[in-house]
Design a protein around this motif. Structure first.
Motif, PDB file in Angstrom:
ATOM      1  N   LEU A 420       0.840  -1.206   0.000  1.00 46.02           N
ATOM      2  CA  LEU A 420       0.000   0.000   0.000  1.00 46.02           C
ATOM      3  C   LEU A 420       0.871   1.251   0.000  1.00 46.02           C
ATOM      4  O   LEU A 420       0.586   2.224  -0.713  1.00 46.02           O
ATOM      5  N   ARG A 421       1.919   1.236   0.791  1.00 46.63           N
ATOM      6  CA  ARG A 421       2.852   2.351   0.819  1.00 46.63           C
ATOM      7  C   ARG A 421       3.506   2.540  -0.553  1.00 46.63           C
ATOM      8  O   ARG A 421       3.628   3.664  -1.061  1.00 46.63           O
ATOM      9  N   ALA A 422       3.926   1.422  -1.137  1.00 46.04           N
ATOM     10  CA  ALA A 422       4.587   1.485  -2.438  1.00 46.04           C
ATOM     11  C   ALA A 422       3.652   2.033  -3.503  1.00 46.04           C
ATOM     12  O   ALA A 422       4.052   2.867  -4.333  1.00 46.04           O
ATOM     13  N   ARG A 423       2.400   1.597  -3.473  1.00 43.87           N
ATOM     14  CA  ARG A 423       1.433   2.038  -4.474  1.00 43.87           C
ATOM     15  C   ARG A 423       1.304   3.557  -4.500  1.00 43.87           C
ATOM     16  O   ARG A 423       1.188   4.173  -5.568  1.00 43.87           O
ATOM     17  N   ASP A 424       1.340   4.161  -3.333  1.00 44.99           N
ATOM     18  CA  ASP A 424       1.185   5.608  -3.247  1.00 44.99           C
ATOM     19  C   ASP A 424       2.426   6.366  -3.702  1.00 44.99           C
ATOM     20  O   ASP A 424       2.374   7.578  -3.919  1.00 44.99           O
ATOM     21  N   PRO A 428       1.473   5.515 -11.204  1.00 44.55           N
ATOM     22  CA  PRO A 428       0.296   4.694 -11.514  1.00 44.55           C
ATOM     23  C   PRO A 428       0.396   4.068 -12.900  1.00 44.55           C
ATOM     24  O   PRO A 428       0.756   4.727 -13.870  1.00 44.55           O
ATOM     25  N   GLY A 429       0.105   2.779 -12.958  1.00 46.43           N
ATOM     26  CA  GLY A 429       0.143   2.073 -14.231  1.00 46.43           C
ATOM     27  C   GLY A 429       1.491   1.476 -14.575  1.00 46.43           C
ATOM     28  O   GLY A 429       1.587   0.688 -15.521  1.00 46.43           O
ATOM     29  N   SER A 430       2.541   1.845 -13.837  1.00 44.15           N
ATOM     30  CA  SER A 430       3.860   1.278 -14.108  1.00 44.15           C
ATOM     31  C   SER A 430       3.882  -0.197 -13.702  1.00 44.15           C
ATOM     32  O   SER A 430       3.020  -0.671 -12.963  1.00 44.15           O
ATOM     33  N   ARG A 435       2.521  -4.465  -9.772  1.00 47.75           N
ATOM     34  CA  ARG A 435       2.945  -5.549  -8.876  1.00 47.75           C
ATOM     35  C   ARG A 435       2.507  -5.259  -7.450  1.00 47.75           C
ATOM     36  O   ARG A 435       2.072  -6.171  -6.730  1.00 47.75           O
ATOM     37  N   ALA A 436       2.599  -4.000  -7.018  1.00 47.55           N
ATOM     38  CA  ALA A 436       2.112  -3.637  -5.686  1.00 47.55           C
ATOM     39  C   ALA A 436       0.615  -3.942  -5.574  1.00 47.55           C
ATOM     40  O   ALA A 436       0.147  -4.469  -4.550  1.00 47.55           O
ATOM     41  N   MET A 437      -0.122  -3.640  -6.629  1.00 51.69           N
ATOM     42  CA  MET A 437      -1.561  -3.932  -6.629  1.00 51.69           C
ATOM     43  C   MET A 437      -1.805  -5.437  -6.556  1.00 51.69           C
ATOM     44  O   MET A 437      -2.730  -5.888  -5.871  1.00 51.69           O
TER      45      MET A 437
END
Length: 471
Positions: A420-424, A428-430, A435-437
């Protein structure tokens, strides 16, 4: 490091946290899974034709090396088997060791590890724990795996793993037929059993663990003897090359597992064979005789300049002496000679990272990322990769690497928090964002959950962030 040993910090259900790189105390060393590219490669090469003859895909088979002096082996779910170092050391030749491997493969081929009718009340939790332990080792957390395997006695007794005599016989025959189909003799398996025929009359408490879970009897040996002796390959013997490989495996296990003084007595300088010189080099290194060990490994390299494991050992000597910069060249050479070995790339990446040279951090990232491509679930690679990214200031990728590390060792909640931290922090879309998602969704979260979380985050006062997970 050629011989990876880590200690378990705690076990809570299936969640295993490891304190990486801590040396195991003497009393705990019998409870670790060891990783060694050289030994793993030799055993895999020996076993592959036998597994193929059984109808098993060799690349789907996992053989764990269990650092335990007792004579034991096991096979369990997921096409996983384990061999204690104590059992390996009791074999006199490659054919005996391969016979045991073929027998365990026979249990996997015949699905004995999945049978229902013969298991008592303790079998299911025992096998579940054993399988989880084995899977942890595959994921790259070897000591976490070993502790689960060791603790399985608390979930089901050793008696829960005793196979019915008929199933032992089935595994024996499957092994004999596969060995014959592979053009190999089954004599080694009979020899191995004959060496321990006395176990038949021992009390349960006095038997080796292997013969508690694999009951041995004279009738069983005689039933196996017929098909083995009728094979056209019965008189086939191990090649000189295989005998040399077996001697090397034995020497390397002794050198890393025994006290250096014992190794030096067992392999005196009057013994000029390659395994003996290899063992002495390792013993001198472990005994703190660094200059002597370096001179010995240089002599080995001069004799075999294209042996990646001699270069690996040289790098290990330098690294563990606190000289990572000098280790880099040796580890680099080992990777050049064996580019598809993930553990060798981890060695190199670790040395680059520990050099404290900012100019080498990008090289460390390249090596560690390649290691994760080759062995995706190796926690050591992910942990070191997270450190490298953090030192480079690439915090989103560092959080993602930490998420991968926790995911690999079964800590799904921690993995989700880091993801979740990484996603933020990621674009976006990379690829990294996706992978974080994946990790977040693998935890059971839904897209609706994420929308609610995003709305909650949007309402949070500026500058207020959720607690940072503890790495």
């Amino acid at each position: 490091m050629s011989w990876l040993k880590r200690s378990v910090s705690r076990i809570t259900g299936v969640a295993v946290a490891i304190a990486a790189l801590l040396a195991l105390p003497a009393h705990a060393q019998a409870q670790s899974i060891i990783r060694d590219t050289e030994i793993e490669g030799i055993i895999h090469d020996w076993s592959a034709p036998v597994f193929t003859a059984m109808g098993l895909e060799p690349d789907e088979m996992t053989i764990l090396l269990v650092n335990d002096p007792s004579l034991n082996a096991f096979a369990t779910r997921g096409r996983i088997m384990g061999l204690n170092t104590g059992l390996i050391l009791e074999t006199d030749n490659p054919n005996q060791l391969l016979g045991v491997i073929a027998h365990e493969g026979g249990h996997i081929r015949n699905r004995h590890t999945l049978r229902d009718g013969v298991q008592n009340a303790g079998m299911q939790p025992f096998l579940m724990t054993m399988a989880l332990g084995a899977l942890a080792a595959v994921a790259g957390a070897p000591d976490a795996a070993a502790m689960l395997v060791a603790s399985s006695q608390y979930f089901g007794t050793l008696g829960a793993l005793r196979y019915m005599q008929s199933q032992e016989g089935e595994a024996d025959i499957t092994a004999a037929r596969a060995l014959e189909s592979a053009g190999l003799s089954g004599r080694g398996l009979i020899e191995f059993f004959e060496n321990f025929r006395s176990q038949e009359v021992f009390s349960e408490a006095r038997r080796f663990p292997y013969f508690r879970s694999h009951p041995l009897s004279s009738r069983r040996i005689e039933n196996l003897r017929g098909p083995v002796e009728s094979s056209p390959y019965y008189d086939e013997v191990d090649s000189p090359e295989r005998m040399a490989e077996h001697a090397l495996i034995i020497a390397k296990i002794h050198a890393f597992m025994d006290h250096p003084g014992i190794t030096l007595r067992e392999y005196p300088e009057s013994d000029t064979s390659l395994p003996a010189r290899y063992a002495r080099t390792i013993a001198w290194f472990r005994d703190g005789q660094t200059d002597r060990a370096l001179a010995a490994v240089d002599a080995l390299i001069e004799e075999q300049p294209d042996n990646p494991f001699f270069w690996e050992l040289k790098g290990q000597i330098y690294f563990e002496e606190g000289r990572p910069v000098e280790a880099i060249e040796a580890h680099q050479r080992s990777v050049e000679l064996m580019p598809d070995a993930p553990l060798l790339r981890i060695n190199l990446g670790h040395a680059l990272l520990e050099s404290r040279d900012d100019d080498l951090l990008e090289r460390a990232v390249v090596e560690l990322k390649q290691a994760t491509v080759l062995e995706h679930d190796n926690p050591m690679a992910w942990r070191l990769l997270g450190q490298a990214y953090s030192q480079l200031g690439r915090e989103g990728e560092a959080r993602l690497a930490s998420a991968e590390y926790h995911y690999a060792i079964g800590q799904v909640d921690q993995a989700t928090q880091f993801a979740l931290r990484a996603r933020d922090m990621l674009e976006p879309g990379s690829m990294e964002w996706r992978r974080a998602m994946d990790i977040i969704l693998a935890s059971g979260a839904t897209m609706d959950d994420l929308r609610v979380l995003d709305e909650s985050t949007a309402r949070r006062p500026t500058g207020v962030l959720p607690p940072e997970p503890v790495n």
